[in-house]
Structure formats: structure tokens, C-alpha cells
Motif scaffolding. Structure first.
Motif, PDB file in Angstrom:
ATOM      1  N   CYS A 242      55.031  53.427  72.124  1.00 19.32           N
ATOM      2  CA  CYS A 242      55.818  52.194  72.007  1.00 19.32           C
ATOM      3  C   CYS A 242      54.996  50.978  72.428  1.00 19.32           C
ATOM      4  O   CYS A 242      54.988  49.945  71.741  1.00 19.32           O
ATOM      5  CB  CYS A 242      57.081  52.289  72.857  1.00 19.32           C
ATOM      6  SG  CYS A 242      58.356  53.367  72.168  1.00 19.32           S
TER       7      CYS A 242
ATOM      8  N   HIS B 281      60.033  44.882  66.956  1.00 19.16           N
ATOM      9  CA  HIS B 281      59.844  45.314  65.573  1.00 19.16           C
ATOM     10  C   HIS B 281      61.113  45.254  64.722  1.00 19.16           C
ATOM     11  O   HIS B 281      61.021  45.207  63.489  1.00 19.16           O
ATOM     12  CB  HIS B 281      59.295  46.749  65.547  1.00 19.16           C
ATOM     13  CG  HIS B 281      57.862  46.858  65.945  1.00 19.16           C
ATOM     14  ND1 HIS B 281      57.438  46.718  67.255  1.00 19.16           N
ATOM     15  CD2 HIS B 281      56.733  47.077  65.212  1.00 19.16           C
ATOM     16  CE1 HIS B 281      56.120  46.858  67.302  1.00 19.16           C
ATOM     17  NE2 HIS B 281      55.673  47.078  66.077  1.00 19.16           N
TER      18      HIS B 281
ATOM     19  N   CYS C  97      52.276  50.056  69.923  1.00 18.13           N
ATOM     20  CA  CYS C  97      52.863  49.326  68.785  1.00 18.13           C
ATOM     21  C   CYS C  97      53.217  47.896  69.175  1.00 18.13           C
ATOM     22  O   CYS C  97      53.017  46.955  68.393  1.00 18.13           O
ATOM     23  CB  CYS C  97      54.099  50.066  68.280  1.00 18.13           C
ATOM     24  SG  CYS C  97      53.759  51.651  67.501  1.00 18.13           S
TER      25      CYS C  97
ATOM     26  N   LYS D  29      51.667  44.426  67.659  1.00 17.31           N
ATOM     27  CA  LYS D  29      52.511  43.325  67.167  1.00 17.31           C
ATOM     28  C   LYS D  29      52.146  42.017  67.855  1.00 17.31           C
ATOM     29  O   LYS D  29      52.112  40.953  67.214  1.00 17.31           O
ATOM     30  CB  LYS D  29      53.981  43.667  67.421  1.00 17.31           C
ATOM     31  CG  LYS D  29      54.957  42.571  67.012  1.00 17.31           C
ATOM     32  CD  LYS D  29      54.975  42.350  65.517  1.00 17.31           C
ATOM     33  CE  LYS D  29      55.639  43.482  64.782  1.00 17.31           C
ATOM     34  NZ  LYS D  29      55.856  43.188  63.348  1.00 17.31           N
TER      35      LYS D  29
ATOM     36  N   TYR E 138      60.260  48.207  72.067  1.00 21.32           N
ATOM     37  CA  TYR E 138      59.738  48.385  70.711  1.00 21.32           C
ATOM     38  C   TYR E 138      60.730  47.845  69.677  1.00 21.32           C
ATOM     39  O   TYR E 138      60.347  47.130  68.741  1.00 21.32           O
ATOM     40  CB  TYR E 138      59.461  49.862  70.461  1.00 21.32           C
ATOM     41  CG  TYR E 138      59.152  50.177  69.016  1.00 21.32           C
ATOM     42  CD1 TYR E 138      57.865  49.990  68.507  1.00 21.32           C
ATOM     43  CD2 TYR E 138      60.146  50.653  68.163  1.00 21.32           C
ATOM     44  CE1 TYR E 138      57.575  50.265  67.179  1.00 21.32           C
ATOM     45  CE2 TYR E 138      59.867  50.932  66.836  1.00 21.32           C
ATOM     46  CZ  TYR E 138      58.584  50.729  66.347  1.00 21.32           C
ATOM     47  OH  TYR E 138      58.309  50.992  65.034  1.00 21.32           O
TER      48      TYR E 138
END
Length: 345
Positions: free
Chosen positions: A222, A129, A225, A229, A125
Motif C-alpha cells: 500500500c 487512488h 503504491c 502516486k 491507499y
């Protein structure tokens, strides 16, 4: 292999030495399933550990997986002791010290593997990010300190086995390895039974929350996300990274849910049919051991066609497990800056 605060299988009566046929079958099936699992696990985890430890450059990711496979190998090497116990109807022949030590090691291996999988997910993650932060702070020495912290935390959470695990003689000559949560020989007293139940419930809740629910939510969160992305950047959604993510979440969930479900139902063993507990026992034994023995192999083979696996060398497979298909790169550090591709395996 932890049988809770009473033996499994339960005897048919206080003085009975006969094991119910359904439970005997459950023990035999468990032992049969564990034997090939042990063989595959030792070979697979051993080769994986050899390649990661001796054949690959030390990076943050290889350090994560080196520690993860070590915890899996620890769990795998303990399987023969429990095969013997299962084949003998849970008669424990290894003594009090081994009763405490083996179950403590199982708990350490379980918590360590769970915490490391969570760390790996958080690492993925952060890479996707917060790449700038990763470039400045993601180093091998810091990862090494986290790994040491994970092993120490796992040991601390496993110390109840050193205190509560003990052997008890039943049916005259049969020895069982169980948890005595009261630390008392007065097993049948109402007050002691109530105390033992409260302690058992507390330990179960800690183990369930820290060893399953919170890590699973973290891992799933995680990867959700990361997936968002990937979609935002219009990266390949059906490629290897996505398959690795799905494999990580599904294998974790299926591997450990039966374990915690079984031990949760042990709190209500009087209300649960013996046949249900026997079936769940077989499932939890197999899934937890399968998870420890086969998960590293799944990480290697996921996204590969079956025939390609046999045409690819072991070293190439392991290296391929750390190759990122996202099209972006992030640096690895080992005290100094090193440029490598961002790993998603």
C-alpha cells in the motif's frame, strides 16, 4: 510472553531446579527492559487515548487510531504480570485461569493491532487512488463495523490459548504457564509428542501468515503504491507523509519479526543453541513491547524536530499527526458529509 509448548527457560535436567545462568540473565534483562517500557507505554498510550477519545472530532481516521491505541494499551497493561513471572524464573503464581486469560488477551491485542495497521494502510491507499469511491463510501459507521469485525476476528484467532494454555508443576514446586497442544497429560509419549508438534506447527503457521507475513506485504504494498502516486503528482517526497510511511513499515517489521522468529525456532528447539534462544527471547520481548508502547508516540513525533516537540502541546501534536501534507483533500463522513483534509499519519 508466550513461551510455546515448553517452558523457557528449560531446566538442565528432568529433576533439576537450577536455571542455567545464561537463561537467568536473559530473564533478568527482559524484566529490566520491560519495566520502563511499561511506564512509558501506560502514560503515552493513556494520554493518546484520552485526546483521541475526548478531545478530537470523531472521524474515520480517529476511529482507526482510537482502536489501535486501545489494543496497544491492552498489551501494555499486561506487562506487569510477566515482569513478575520473569523475575521469578518464569514461576507462574497467578493460577490456571489467568494463564489462559492473559495469553489470550496478548494474542487478541497482537492480532488487533496488526489488522488495524493493515486497515489504516488500505485506507490510505484508497484515499489516494480512489478518492471518488472514498467520498461515497468512507463513513464512520462502516469503519466502526470494520473495527468490531477486527476485534471479533482477533478473538477467534486467539481462542487456541483458551484451549491449550495451562499450568504445569515441574521440579516439585515450580509452576509454569505453557501450551499443551495435545490436551493430554501424556507429555512424553511419542505419539502425543508428534501430535503436539503438528498442532503447534499449524497454529504457528496461521499466526505467522495472518499475524505478520500477509499484513506486512499488504502494508508495504500500500505504501509503495502511495509513494508512486506521490511521485506521479510531484508531491513532497521527503515531507512528513513519507516519514510516516517509512515509520509504519519499519516499526511493524522490527516490532513483530523477532516474535515470530522466536516462536518458529521453538519448533526446532533441540537443534538451536540455548544461548541463541535466550538472546532471541530478550530481543522479542523488548521489540514486541516497545512496539506496543512506543509506536503511537513515534507517529506523533515523526517529522518533528526534537525541540519543537517540547514546545508543542499534546493536543496539537495529536492533531498534527492527522494533517495531510499532500496538498489534496478528501472528505470524512460521520453519517453526513464532512470536509476534512486527507490524513496520512
Amino acid at each position: 510472553m508466550d513461551q510455546g509448548n515448553t517452558t523457557l527457560p528449560p531446566t538442565t535436567g528432568t529433576n533439576s531446579s537450577q536455571t542455567p545462568p545464561s537463561v537467568s540473565a536473559a530473564l533478568l534483562v527482559s524484566a529490566v527492559l520491560l519495566f520502563p517500557t511499561f511506564l512509558v507505554g501506560v502514560v503515552g498510550n493513556g494520554l493518546y487515548l484520552w485526546v483521541l477519545g475526548l478531545k478530537m472530532r470523531r472521524t474515520v481516521t480517529t476511529l482507526w487510531f482510537l482502536s489501535l491505541v486501545s489494543s496497544y494499551l491492552l498489551l501494555t497493561l499486561l506487562i506487569p504480570f510477566f515482569i513478575v513471572s520473569l523475575l521469578m524464573g518464569l514461576h507462574w503464581v497467578f493460577g490456571m485461569a489467568m494463564c489462559k486469560l492473559l495469553n489470550t488477551c496478548i494474542s487478541v491485542g497482537m492480532f488487533t493491532s496488526v489488522f488495524l495497521l493493515t486497515l489504516i494502510s488500505l485506507d490510505r491507499y484508497i484515499l489516494t487512488h480512489h478518492p471518488i469511491w472514498s467520498r461515497n463510501h468512507r463513513t464512520v459507521p462502516r469503519a466502526g463495523k470494520l473495527v468490531v469485525g477486527v476485534w471479533l476476528a482477533s478473538f477467534c484467532l486467539s481462542t487456541p490459548y483458551l484451549a491449550f494454555r495451562e499450568t504445569q508443576v515441574v521440579d516439585g514446586d515450580r509452576i509454569i504457564c505453557i501450551n499443551n497442544y495435545t490436551l493430554s497429560r501424556d507429555w512424553n509419549g511419542a505419539e502425543m509428542e508428534d501430535l503436539g508438534r503438528r498442532v503447534h506447527l499449524t497454529i504457528f503457521m496461521v499466526r505467522f501468515l495472518l499475524g505478520f507475513l500477509l499484513p506486512f506485504c499488504t502494508i508495504a504494498g500500500c505504501y509503495v503504491c502511495i509513494g508512486l502516486k506521490m511521485k506521479e503528482k510531484k508531491l513532497a517526497w521527503v515531507g512528513k507523509p513519507f516519514k510516516v510511511m517509512v515509520t509504519a513499515v519499519v516499526s511493524f517489521f522490527l516490532g513483530w519479526l523477532p516474535y515470530h522468529l522466536y516462536h518458529g525456532l521453538k519448533l526446532y528447539k533441540k537443534e538451536v543453541p540455548e544461548s541463541v534462544m535466550g538472546a532471541l527471547f530478550v530481543i522479542y520481548i523488548f521489540t514486541s513491547c516497545f512496539n506496543a508502547c512506543f509506536t503511537p508516540i513515534l507517529y506523533l513525533f515523526v517529522g518533528e524536530k526534537f525541540w519543537q516537540v517540547f514546545r508543542t502541546s499534546l493536543l496539537t501534536l495529536v492533531k498534527a499527526a492527522f494533517v495531510d501534507d499532500l496538498g489534496s483533500s478528501a472528505p470524512e463522513y460521520s453519517g453526513r458529509q464532512e470536509n476534512t483534509k486527507q490524513e496520512m499519519a
